[in-house]
Write an enzyme that holds these catalytic residues in place. Structure first.
Site, PDB file in Angstrom:
ATOM      1  CE  LYS A 167     -11.454  83.618  87.064  1.00 44.56           C
ATOM      2  NZ  LYS A 167     -10.739  84.902  87.204  1.00 44.56           N
ATOM      3  CG  HIS A 263      -3.000  82.875  83.844  1.00 45.53           C
ATOM      4  ND1 HIS A 263      -1.779  83.038  84.474  1.00 45.53           N
ATOM      5  CD2 HIS A 263      -3.927  82.878  84.840  1.00 45.53           C
ATOM      6  CE1 HIS A 263      -1.963  83.132  85.782  1.00 45.53           C
ATOM      7  NE2 HIS A 263      -3.252  83.036  86.024  1.00 45.53           N
TER       8      HIS A 263
END
Length: 291
Positions: A167, A263
């Site tokens: 991402k 993350h």
């Protein structure tokens, strides 16, 4: 509403915030649906009451988690308008986000994971491919979009790691275990010829030599779950959850797990420590004499 404004917002999210195409699409859809519901041509005229009323309206059909995401989308949009000097204030800042409990995702046990992978019939080219996908989804804890976009040149079999662009175009290195490496090499031996030079380096291809879609992987995982006798509602992301949970259960450092999962916030990774806690809590309470 001016469609060009929504297009500018989309470009802002993609280029300046470096969000993934799927996230950008979700945010823009949320904004478009709200503005259509509100019936406004000028977004700068939107007040906090309209946002509150919209979330109340949405509460009849969607979960609190979805409402929270929609509020986040609107907040981003009005922040963008402020940056562009198209509105003076963000009406979402006066709106309380829906209170949602900590989400504990469904995970597979080690035995269920092994049964899922073993359920694949590797006598065909497709089976060899699917086994490799399952091994990498679980063995590396990847998102389904990362597996579909994975390049052969990003897999370093001898060095036992995979270079992933996740991402926000953030790059990370993920260890590649022996079983995943063996399954990937077996797949390369039967991989179909790419349909074009554009997908020549794409790892996982369909029978037409084109990149595999996320939906195809979703369907494959569900099919194999049925064959393995797993009755839980699972998806490719379940294997990512299981990967993280099993590492935490076996004593892996949470910071290392955060790094492998990609993350940004450690709080996102901490959910897997709660899964482990809920497991032993259930075990203790079920055997307690005063249960």
């Amino acid at each position: 509403m001016d469609n060009n404004l929504l297009q500018d917002f989309s470009c802002f999210l993609s280029i300046e915030r470096r969000m993934s195409p799927n996230t950008v699409k979700a945010y823009c859809t949320d904004v478009a649906e709200f503005l259509e519901w509100a019936g406004v041509d000028d977004p700068s005229s939107v007040k906090s009451d309209a946002v509150c009323d919209y979330l109340a309206f949405r509460s009849e059909t969607v979960s609190k988690r979805t409402q929270a995401r929609e509020l986040s989308s609107l907040t981003r949009f009005f922040d963008f308008l402020k940056l562009e000097r198209k509105c003076e204030s963000n009406p979402c800042l006066m709106v309380d986000a829906p209170k949602i409990g900590r989400y504990l995702p469904s995970v597979l046990s080690v035995e269920e994971t092994e049964a899922l992978i073993d359920s694949v019939d590797t006598s065909s080219r497709t089976g060899v491919r699917d086994a490799a996908i399952l091994e990498i989804l679980y063995g590396c804890g990847l998102r389904v979009s990362e597996v579909c976009a994975m390049k052969i040149s990003q897999v370093y079999v001898n060095e036992h790691f995979v270079r992933i662009v996740g991402k926000g175009d953030k790059e990370r290195l993920v260890p590649l275990g022996d079983k995943a490496a063996e399954a990937f090499l077996a797949y390369l031996g039967v991989r179909p010829e790419a349909a074009s030079t554009d997908c020549g380096d794409v790892a996982f291809l369909n029978r037409f030599g084109e990149p595999l879609s996320r939906i195809s992987v979703f369907n494959m995982v569900k099919k194999q779950a049925l064959l393995a006798g797993i009755r839980k509602e699972i998806s490719p992301h379940t294997l990512r959850h299981s990967f993280a949970t099993h590492l935490i259960e076996n004593g892996a450092d949470i910071r290392a797990v955060q790094e492998m999962l990609g993350h940004e916030n450690i709080l996102t990774t901490e959910i897997y420590t709660h899964i482990e806690s809920s497991t032993w809590q259930e075990s203790i309470l079920s055997h307690h004499p005063r249960k």
